[in-house]
Scaffold this active site. Structure first.
Site, PDB file in Angstrom:
ATOM      1  N   SER A 279     -28.882 -11.394 -19.511  1.00 14.13           N
ATOM      2  CA  SER A 279     -29.424 -10.692 -20.686  1.00 14.13           C
ATOM      3  C   SER A 279     -30.831 -11.204 -20.937  1.00 14.13           C
ATOM      4  O   SER A 279     -31.148 -12.347 -20.566  1.00 14.13           O
ATOM      5  CB  SER A 279     -28.545 -11.004 -21.911  1.00 14.13           C
ATOM      6  OG  SER A 279     -29.177 -10.589 -23.099  1.00 14.13           O
TER       7      SER A 279
ATOM      8  N   TYR B 193     -24.572 -17.068 -27.588  1.00 19.70           N
ATOM      9  CA  TYR B 193     -24.643 -16.022 -26.553  1.00 19.70           C
ATOM     10  C   TYR B 193     -25.862 -16.268 -25.656  1.00 19.70           C
ATOM     11  O   TYR B 193     -25.765 -16.210 -24.421  1.00 19.70           O
ATOM     12  CB  TYR B 193     -24.739 -14.649 -27.232  1.00 19.70           C
ATOM     13  CG  TYR B 193     -24.949 -13.497 -26.284  1.00 19.70           C
ATOM     14  CD1 TYR B 193     -23.894 -12.993 -25.538  1.00 19.70           C
ATOM     15  CD2 TYR B 193     -26.207 -12.915 -26.137  1.00 19.70           C
ATOM     16  CE1 TYR B 193     -24.083 -11.933 -24.657  1.00 19.70           C
ATOM     17  CE2 TYR B 193     -26.412 -11.858 -25.272  1.00 19.70           C
ATOM     18  CZ  TYR B 193     -25.350 -11.370 -24.530  1.00 19.70           C
ATOM     19  OH  TYR B 193     -25.540 -10.324 -23.659  1.00 19.70           O
TER      20      TYR B 193
HETATM   21  P1  NAI Z   1     -18.903  -3.787 -23.649  1.00 26.95           P
HETATM   22  O1  NAI Z   1     -18.266  -4.561 -24.758  1.00 26.95           O
HETATM   23  O2  NAI Z   1     -18.903  -2.312 -23.690  1.00 26.95           O
HETATM   24  O3  NAI Z   1     -18.326  -4.240 -22.247  1.00 26.95           O
HETATM   25  C1  NAI Z   1     -17.916  -5.554 -21.968  1.00 26.95           C
HETATM   26  C2  NAI Z   1     -16.806  -5.469 -20.964  1.00 26.95           C
HETATM   27  O4  NAI Z   1     -16.357  -6.792 -20.651  1.00 26.95           O
HETATM   28  C3  NAI Z   1     -15.598  -4.690 -21.494  1.00 26.95           C
HETATM   29  O5  NAI Z   1     -15.106  -3.856 -20.476  1.00 26.95           O
HETATM   30  C4  NAI Z   1     -14.609  -5.791 -21.816  1.00 26.95           C
HETATM   31  O6  NAI Z   1     -13.273  -5.365 -21.745  1.00 26.95           O
HETATM   32  C5  NAI Z   1     -14.954  -6.788 -20.705  1.00 26.95           C
HETATM   33  N1  NAI Z   1     -14.435  -8.113 -20.981  1.00 26.95           N
HETATM   34  C6  NAI Z   1     -14.664  -8.898 -22.056  1.00 26.95           C
HETATM   35  N2  NAI Z   1     -13.940 -10.033 -21.960  1.00 26.95           N
HETATM   36  C7  NAI Z   1     -13.264  -9.958 -20.787  1.00 26.95           C
HETATM   37  C8  NAI Z   1     -12.347 -10.807 -20.132  1.00 26.95           C
HETATM   38  N3  NAI Z   1     -11.951 -11.983 -20.661  1.00 26.95           N
HETATM   39  N4  NAI Z   1     -11.860 -10.432 -18.930  1.00 26.95           N
HETATM   40  C9  NAI Z   1     -12.220  -9.254 -18.374  1.00 26.95           C
HETATM   41  N5  NAI Z   1     -13.060  -8.390 -18.962  1.00 26.95           N
HETATM   42  C10 NAI Z   1     -13.576  -8.743 -20.161  1.00 26.95           C
HETATM   43  O7  NAI Z   1     -20.410  -4.356 -23.574  1.00 26.95           O
HETATM   44  P2  NAI Z   1     -21.613  -4.032 -22.585  1.00 26.95           P
HETATM   45  O8  NAI Z   1     -22.803  -3.829 -23.418  1.00 26.95           O
HETATM   46  O9  NAI Z   1     -21.227  -3.026 -21.596  1.00 26.95           O
HETATM   47  O10 NAI Z   1     -21.779  -5.465 -21.877  1.00 26.95           O
HETATM   48  C11 NAI Z   1     -21.654  -5.656 -20.475  1.00 26.95           C
HETATM   49  C12 NAI Z   1     -22.461  -6.879 -20.090  1.00 26.95           C
HETATM   50  O11 NAI Z   1     -23.836  -6.634 -20.342  1.00 26.95           O
HETATM   51  C13 NAI Z   1     -22.087  -8.137 -20.874  1.00 26.95           C
HETATM   52  O12 NAI Z   1     -22.091  -9.254 -20.008  1.00 26.95           O
HETATM   53  C14 NAI Z   1     -23.228  -8.249 -21.883  1.00 26.95           C
HETATM   54  O13 NAI Z   1     -23.445  -9.580 -22.284  1.00 26.95           O
HETATM   55  C15 NAI Z   1     -24.379  -7.703 -21.065  1.00 26.95           C
HETATM   56  N6  NAI Z   1     -25.505  -7.234 -21.844  1.00 26.95           N
HETATM   57  C16 NAI Z   1     -25.366  -6.189 -22.717  1.00 26.95           C
HETATM   58  C17 NAI Z   1     -26.467  -5.754 -23.433  1.00 26.95           C
HETATM   59  C18 NAI Z   1     -26.416  -4.621 -24.405  1.00 26.95           C
HETATM   60  O14 NAI Z   1     -27.371  -4.445 -25.174  1.00 26.95           O
HETATM   61  N7  NAI Z   1     -25.360  -3.821 -24.426  1.00 26.95           N
HETATM   62  C19 NAI Z   1     -27.781  -6.416 -23.295  1.00 26.95           C
HETATM   63  C20 NAI Z   1     -27.808  -7.483 -22.333  1.00 26.95           C
HETATM   64  C21 NAI Z   1     -26.699  -7.873 -21.644  1.00 26.95           C
END
Ligand code: NAI
Length: 261
Positions: free
Chosen positions: A154, A167
């Site tokens: 990120s 985070y």
């Molecule tokens: P989201 O909440 O839609 O997706 C996160 C995913 O990780 C979900 O599918 C969730 O079920 C899964 N997850 C969480 N804990 C888990 C576990 N213990 N075991 C297996 N799966 C697990 O969020 P998003 O935005 O799609 O995030 C995806 C990645 O991108 C994350 O690593 C986040 O930190 C990163 N990110 C997101 C940004 C944003 O603005 N949305 C910006 C920068 C990084």
């Protein structure tokens, strides 16, 4: 002239594929021809995504994965490789966040973020990496076409922001982990790179964008806008392509200029 990233014959695993960026990454990899392992805890959602990918002519497989559980990681990767063959591409994407001041962080909050984003990402990459290394060592010259690991960090791993300090710490560790893995595994033909997205509208943060302070935050972004998951498609393709074999240990931002703002 046109340029096409063709991932036919490659097996890709996406963690956290049940929503947001992971869901989009999985669809994009499938469109490029990869067979995609959809890994997350919410298996029903993954089955819906599998149906969507298959309806579009792609190939995917669902595995249950909790990245905070070491046995679950080992079982999911073994299951994925039995069903689909050796994993060529890992998109190490699962992640969580909390919003609070550092003085409010409890040991439980700390472990929640670190166990998923840092420890979980490490052991998923380690399990896949070990198997890629074994394939590289066992491969006849020229038969192992190289591994790709994309760790989703990120901009928070590069620039600290208020209210998401833990985070940011967890993602800074992912950036450094990426470099350490690139250093150790590069000689096996495995490329490990970090993708640092800026603010993308997903379930992760949607509740915040709906608040007054979230709206104010958007107005203060360099272009006063959020990204959409598909805005990362091309940078993901670049990091996964066979042709990007010279890109290793890179930290690639896709943040609409946030980090320089
Ligand atoms: P989201 O909440 O839609 O997706 C996160 C995913 O990780 C979900 O599918 C969730 O079920 C899964 N997850 C969480 N804990 C888990 C576990 N213990 N075991 C297996 N799966 C697990 O969020 P998003 O935005 O799609 O995030 C995806 C990645 O991108 C994350 O690593 C986040 O930190 C990163 N990110 C997101 C940004 C944003 O603005 N949305 C910006 C920068 C990084």
């Amino acid at each position: 002239m046109s340029y096409v990233v063709d991932l036919s014959g490659r097996v890709a695993m996406v963690t956290g594929a049940s929503s947001g960026l992971g869901l989009q990454f999985a669809k994009t990899l499938a469109l490029a021809g990869a067979a995609v392992v959809l890994a997350s805890r919410r298996v029903e959602r993954l089955k819906t995504l599998r149906a969507e990918i298959e309806a579009a002519g792609g190939n995917s497989h669902v595995v249950m994965l909790d990245v905070t559980n070491y046995d679950s990681i080992k079982a999911a990767v073994a299951h994925a490789e039995t069903e689909m063959g050796g994993i060529d591409i890992l998109v190490n994407n699962a992640g969580v966040s909390t919003m609070q001041r550092l003085v409010e962080v409890t040991p439980q909050d700390y472990d929640f973020v670190m166990d998923t984003n840092t420890k979980g990402a490490f052991f998923v990459a380690q399990e896949v990496g070990k198997r890629m290394i074994a394939r590289a060592k066992g491969a006849a010259p020229g038969t192992f076409t190289g591994g790709r690991i994309v760790n989703v960090a990120s901009t928070g791993g590069l620039r600290v922001l208020g209210q998401i300090g833990v985070y940011a710490m967890s993602k800074a560790a992912v950036v450094h982990m990426t470099r350490a893995m690139a250093l150790e595994w590069g000689k096996y033909g495995i490329n490990v790179n970090a993708l640092c997205p800026g603010y993308i509208d997903t379930e992760f943060n949607r509740h915040y964008w709906a608040t007054e302070s979230g709206q104010k935050f958007i107005r203060e972004l360099p272009r006063k806008r959020l990204g959409q998951p598909q805005d990362l498609d091309l940078v993901l393709m670049m990091l996964c392509a066979n042709e990007s074999h010279f890109v290793n240990g890179a930290v690639v931002t896709a943040d609409d200029g946030f980090d320089v703002g």
